[in-house]
Design an enzyme around this catalytic site. Structure first.
Site, mmCIF file in Angstrom:
data_model
loop_
_atom_site.group_PDB
_atom_site.id
_atom_site.type_symbol
_atom_site.label_atom_id
_atom_site.label_comp_id
_atom_site.label_asym_id
_atom_site.label_seq_id
_atom_site.Cartn_x
_atom_site.Cartn_y
_atom_site.Cartn_z
ATOM 1 C CB CYS A 56 -0.849 -0.123 1.259
ATOM 2 S SG CYS A 56 -2.041 1.440 1.400
ATOM 3 C CB CYS A 60 -1.419 3.897 8.256
ATOM 4 S SG CYS A 60 -2.666 4.666 6.776
ATOM 5 C CB CYS A 63 -0.721 -0.039 8.373
ATOM 6 S SG CYS A 63 -1.494 -1.394 7.250
ATOM 7 C CB CYS A 100 -14.852 -7.704 7.181
ATOM 8 S SG CYS A 100 -14.157 -6.213 6.852
ATOM 9 C CB CYS A 132 -18.045 -5.583 6.054
ATOM 10 S SG CYS A 132 -17.048 -3.962 6.560
ATOM 11 C CB CYS A 192 -17.950 -0.611 9.678
ATOM 12 S SG CYS A 192 -17.022 -1.391 10.758
ATOM 13 N NE ARG A 268 -18.957 -4.636 13.501
ATOM 14 C CZ ARG A 268 -19.636 -5.364 13.074
ATOM 15 N NH1 ARG A 268 -19.909 -6.683 13.593
ATOM 16 N NH2 ARG A 268 -21.069 -5.067 12.544
HETATM 17 N N1 SAM Z 1 -6.529 0.354 3.221
HETATM 18 C C1 SAM Z 1 -7.664 0.239 3.747
HETATM 19 C C2 SAM Z 1 -7.945 1.550 4.671
HETATM 20 O O1 SAM Z 1 -7.059 1.905 5.540
HETATM 21 O O2 SAM Z 1 -9.082 1.958 4.806
HETATM 22 C C3 SAM Z 1 -8.335 -1.013 4.327
HETATM 23 C C4 SAM Z 1 -7.419 -1.740 5.303
HETATM 24 S S1 SAM Z 1 -6.893 -1.267 6.808
HETATM 25 C C5 SAM Z 1 -5.729 -2.462 7.252
HETATM 26 C C6 SAM Z 1 -8.209 -1.502 8.039
HETATM 27 C C7 SAM Z 1 -7.896 -0.966 9.310
HETATM 28 O O3 SAM Z 1 -7.261 -1.764 10.147
HETATM 29 C C8 SAM Z 1 -7.231 0.388 9.450
HETATM 30 O O4 SAM Z 1 -7.985 1.564 9.283
HETATM 31 C C9 SAM Z 1 -6.571 0.374 10.975
HETATM 32 O O5 SAM Z 1 -7.761 0.965 11.903
HETATM 33 C C10 SAM Z 1 -6.863 -1.159 11.346
HETATM 34 N N2 SAM Z 1 -5.403 -1.448 11.398
HETATM 35 C C11 SAM Z 1 -4.171 -1.598 10.495
HETATM 36 N N3 SAM Z 1 -3.102 -1.950 11.088
HETATM 37 C C12 SAM Z 1 -3.438 -2.180 12.548
HETATM 38 C C13 SAM Z 1 -2.643 -2.634 13.569
HETATM 39 N N4 SAM Z 1 -1.403 -2.824 13.495
HETATM 40 N N5 SAM Z 1 -3.270 -2.708 14.671
HETATM 41 C C14 SAM Z 1 -4.622 -2.383 15.135
HETATM 42 N N6 SAM Z 1 -5.448 -1.869 13.927
HETATM 43 C C15 SAM Z 1 -4.807 -1.951 12.785
HETATM 44 C C1 DTB Z 2 -10.979 -2.745 11.908
HETATM 45 O O1 DTB Z 2 -11.198 -1.823 12.584
HETATM 46 N N1 DTB Z 2 -10.344 -3.696 12.329
HETATM 47 C C2 DTB Z 2 -10.136 -4.798 11.443
HETATM 48 C C3 DTB Z 2 -11.167 -4.254 10.258
HETATM 49 N N2 DTB Z 2 -11.638 -3.104 10.717
HETATM 50 C C4 DTB Z 2 -10.877 -4.426 8.985
HETATM 51 C C5 DTB Z 2 -8.862 -4.754 10.761
HETATM 52 C C6 DTB Z 2 -7.638 -5.005 11.869
HETATM 53 C C7 DTB Z 2 -6.387 -5.205 11.145
HETATM 54 C C8 DTB Z 2 -5.339 -5.427 12.154
HETATM 55 C C9 DTB Z 2 -3.995 -5.369 11.490
HETATM 56 C C10 DTB Z 2 -3.724 -6.724 10.552
HETATM 57 O O2 DTB Z 2 -4.232 -7.622 10.709
HETATM 58 O O3 DTB Z 2 -3.050 -6.374 9.296
HETATM 59 FE FE1 SF4 Z 3 -2.605 1.373 3.600
HETATM 60 FE FE2 SF4 Z 3 -2.689 0.117 5.702
HETATM 61 FE FE3 SF4 Z 3 -3.011 2.685 5.737
HETATM 62 FE FE4 SF4 Z 3 -4.921 0.831 4.791
HETATM 63 S S1 SF4 Z 3 -4.121 0.940 7.004
HETATM 64 S S2 SF4 Z 3 -4.478 2.659 3.886
HETATM 65 S S3 SF4 Z 3 -3.606 -0.809 3.999
HETATM 66 S S4 SF4 Z 3 -1.171 1.703 4.990
#
Ligand code: SAM
Ligand code: DTB
Ligand code: SF4
Length: 746
Positions: A56, A60, A63, A100, A132, A192, A268
């Site tokens: 990506c 973030c 992430c 989801c 979702c 959501c 959730r």
């Molecule tokens: N790229 C998309 C976005 O950002 O909307 C979808 C995927 S993203 C991984 C979905 C959500 O997962 C993020 O908005 C964040 O809240 C959560 N998330 C990602 N990495 C995480 C982590 N290491 N710990 C907890 N939550 C995480």
């Molecule tokens: C959300 O708030 N938590 C879920 C779902 N929406 C998509 C994602 C959590 C992702 C945690 C990090 C990962 O497994 O990559």
């Molecule tokens: Fe990309 Fe992760 Fe940010 Fe979603 S949360 S936009 S997958 S970097």
């Protein structure tokens, strides 16, 4: 009327007041609100699937999927429709009512990939599940297309307070997020939207996030509250002073406050449950959380074991939200439209057909080729010609004449050991120079069996980027955190070691092949072993292509090398290559052997290989020991073929003395055409295409053999030079040994 339409607007002081109530008072209030609006004791089980992982472009800071951080998460293409549907079916069968799908995209773009996601949404919804998606930013038209496909909800988190947001993400704004949420809402899709705690934000930030969520009009129908899952390689986790994990009581406060502020929403309990005790989770449920993600993986990070979740819900007297009537209809037993009914079977065949048609369109469809003609074998792994060696044949025939049983009759733990197999193991260990060896039924079973057994879920495994499927699958099955190391790059490995220190009781492993099957190059084992020794990392080496052709008495690269042996806990020796047979031996200490006998599922639950195979391999080892000239001749053949190709302007890959000589042609079609032309002229040559090799590096994988007519290599090279449409490959090795486009050769 949309859910929450009548929810009051909350001022910041009001939210702050609720959040800061004495804990028991807050939980009591939240529980009371919960009972007013939701069935008591019901928890919705949801399942997450990353349909497009990693790579990506966003930043973030939490992430693991952001391309700019080195977290070991590989960028993979969009999953196939069949894979997603199968996962959704499994989720439904396991009791989830919401599925989801996540994609690591910055935003959704119209095009074939989005079209495929729409198809997935349509068909998952068709299973009677709530669907979702979380795909990044979304425009109004795309939201409408998702709505038309049957999407129930779209997940797009605010993540944190507007004030703290800039510390975490710089590549898109809070307003961008609000715009996407608005587009979702306008398309009639339910929202959501939640956040992550433990990013280093203050209590005021948590209050401000909840205040913002509660004041969306209407508030989100679904509010995921995540605790940061720290992932090594992300800036949040790698900084000198990473944020402390969110305190369980703070987390419970946030859940309870969300429940009070957004009475009708599903709250959730999302990422981070592995770090929460069962007692803390129990309090979250009591305070109003009424949904969890189940399954052993979230998107890329681990999640509690589903059996543990089931046990916890039972212990607390909670029950899973029942499936919708539509889902119940779908889950009806066979004969009523289920998967084994005629209609289900027909649909399944149609799905397989369309997937394979797509493969055909991309030159990816595979058929089983006829046996390679004996004339000019440039494709088999029978490097020393032992599949036809008279001494091996004689040993097998004698054993059969003497009444050797043809089958092993069962697994070794049940049917007992045949002396031919124990003799092979003892003989192999002596040859290899280890205390013990254990015979597996195939190289794949050995790779999967050893790695899934020795690696624990909490461990870190460094894996060469060109490792074979058996090792990759074993590592995946173990659940250990996988860090991909660029191919044969010792400096990158040292850097990865620095970035991924072992924490607590974590163990670290390095998994490599000694001779790479598709690249024909040797691993720098001594340098890797030195790095492992100084960092306390254990090595596992797959000697599939080295066994029999190199090292002390031909026993592979690790044999008689104390500098390497000191850090190696296991070597794997599949017997289908130079040994000319099948099955695989795993060599190491007696303890290793006992441990695998007790814990390795691919060993325990496989029928033992037939004893005749053990006789054949023992005889092959004797030939290798007695006829070292076979291996020397192989090296000479390898050098000869490389010279022939190089003289004609080709740039063969691999090390000079390796019997594997790849010619990278780039496109799948070019590799297939070259292989077909050579085959038509009596050469057995195979094209190797992705996913076996990286995209854009389809190749001819040529192999040489002891005993091959010396003229064969010259004829093959000249045929390549003369064949119309063939030209020297577009790839060559740079000084560091990596394959690179070679325009000068075009
Ligand atoms: N790229 C998309 C976005 O950002 O909307 C979808 C995927 S993203 C991984 C979905 C959500 O997962 C993020 O908005 C964040 O809240 C959560 N998330 C990602 N990495 C995480 C982590 N290491 N710990 C907890 N939550 C995480
Ligand atoms: C959300 O708030 N938590 C879920 C779902 N929406 C998509 C994602 C959590 C992702 C945690 C990090 C990962 O497994 O990559
Ligand atoms: Fe990309 Fe992760 Fe940010 Fe979603 S949360 S936009 S997958 S970097």
């Amino acid at each position: 009327m949309p859910a929450n339409a009548t929810a009051p607007t909350w001022t910041l002081p009001q939210v702050s007041h609720v959040y800061r109530l004495p804990l028991f008072e807050l939980i009591a209030q939240a529980h009371a609100v919960h009972l007013q609006h939701h069935p008591e004791g019901e928890v919705q089980l949801c399942h997450l699937l990353s349909v497009k992982t990693g790579g990506c472009p966003e930043d973030c800071a939490y992430c693991p999927q952001a391309a700019r951080y080195h977290t070991g998460v590989e960028a993979t293409p969009l999953l196939s429709h069949a894979e997603v549907l199968a996962a959704a079916e499994r989720a439904r069968a396991a009791g989830s009512t919401r599925f989801c799908m996540g994609a690591a995209w910055r935003h959704v773009k119209d095009g074939p990939e989005f079209d495929r996601v729409l198809e997935m949404v349509r068909d998952v919804a068709g299973l009677g599940l709530e669907v979702c998606c979380t795909l990044g930013m979304l425009g109004p038209q795309q939201a409408e297309r998702l709505a038309a496909a049957g999407l129930t909800a779209y997940n797009h988190n605010l993540d944190t307070s507007p004030e703290f947001y800039g510390h975490i993400i710089s590549t898109r704004t809070y307003d961008d997020r609000l715009r996407t949420i608005d587009n979702v809402r306008r398309a009639g899709i339910s929202v959501c939207c939640g956040g992550i705690l433990g990013l280093g934000e203050s209590e005021t930030d948590r209050i401000s996030l909840l205040h913002t969520l509660a004041n969306l009009h209407p508030p989100p129908e679904s509010v995921p509250i995540n605790a940061l899952v720290p992932v090594a390689g992300t800036p949040l986790t790698d900084q000198p002073e990473p944020p402390a994990a969110i305190e369980a009581f703070e987390f419970i406060r946030a859940i309870a406050t969300a429940r009070v502020l957004m009475p009708r929403s599903k709250v959730r309990l999302s990422a981070g449950r592995l770090a929460l005790s069962r007692e803390a989770q129990a309090l979250c449920f009591y305070a109003g959380a009424n949904s969890i993600f189940v399954g052993d993986k979230l998107l890329t990070t681990p999640n509690p074991d589903q059996d543990h979740d089931r046990a916890l819900l039972q212990l607390l007297g909670l029950k899973a939200e029942p499936p919708t009537p539509a889902a119940r209809r779908h889950a009806a037993p066979a004969g009523a439209g289920g998967i084994s009914s005629p209609a289900g079977k027909l649909a399944m065949h149609a799905a397989w057909q369309s997937e394979m048609d797509a493969d055909r369109g991309r030159s990816r469809f595979r058929t089983l080729p006829p046996l390679a003609p004996a004339a000019a074998d440039f494709c088999s792994n029978d490097y020393l010609g032992l599949t036809r060696h008279p001494a091996v044949r004689e040993a097998v025939e004698r054993a059969l004449r003497d009444g050797l049983p043809l089958g092993s009759t069962g697994s070794r733990l049940v049917s007992g050991d045949h002396p031919a197999i124990t003799a092979l193991e003892a003989g192999f260990a002596a040859w290899r120079g280890t205390e013990a060896a254990l015979f597996f039924s195939s190289g794949y079973a050995a790779g999967v069996g050893v790695l899934s057994t020795l690696l624990r879920r909490q461990d870190i495994v460094f894996s060469d980027a060109h490792n074979p499927a058996s090792l990759i699958d074993g590592m995946r099955l173990s659940g250990a955190q996988r860090v991909i190391v660029p191919h044969n790059d010792v400096a990158a490995f040292r850097e990865a070691l620095r970035r991924h220190p072992a924490l607590g009781d974590q163990r670290r492993f390095l998994v490599v092949e000694s001779l790479y099957s598709m690249d024909g190059d040797w691993a720098p084992l001594a340098e890797l072993a030195a790095a492992c020794a100084s960092a306390g990392v254990a090595m596992i080496v797959d000697e599939a292509h080295a066994t029999g052709i190199t090292g002390a008495a031909g026993a592979g690269c690790v044999a008689a090398r104390p500098d390497i042996e000191d850090v190696v806990v296991a070597t794997l020796h599949p017997c289908g290559k130079a040994l000319g047979a099948a099955g695989a031996l795993v060599a190491g200490s007696r303890l290793l052997r006992d441990y695998l006998i007790n814990h390795s599922r691919s060993f325990v639950f496989s029928t033992a290989p037939p004893p005749v195979l053990a006789v054949q391999i023992s005889a092959a080892i004797r030939v290798i020991e007695q006829e070292p000239e076979l291996a020397s001749e192989l090296t000479a053949q390898a050098r000869h073929l490389r010279e022939q190709l190089t003289a004609l302007g080709w740039a063969p890959g691999g090390d000079p003395d390796s019997p594997i000589v790849p010619l990278v042609l780039g496109s799948d079609a070019a590799a297939l055409a070259a292989a077909a032309a050579l085959t038509a002229s009596g050469f057995a040559v195979r094209a190797i295409r992705p996913p076996t090799v990286p995209e854009g590096t389809a190749r001819l994988r040529l192999t040489v053999h002891a005993g091959q007519h010396p003229d064969a290599a010259r004829r093959l090279a000249s045929l390549l030079a003369r064949a119309p449409g063939f030209r020297p490959p577009a790839y060559a090795r740079d000084e560091a040994g990596a394959l690179r486009p070679a325009p000068a050769l075009r």
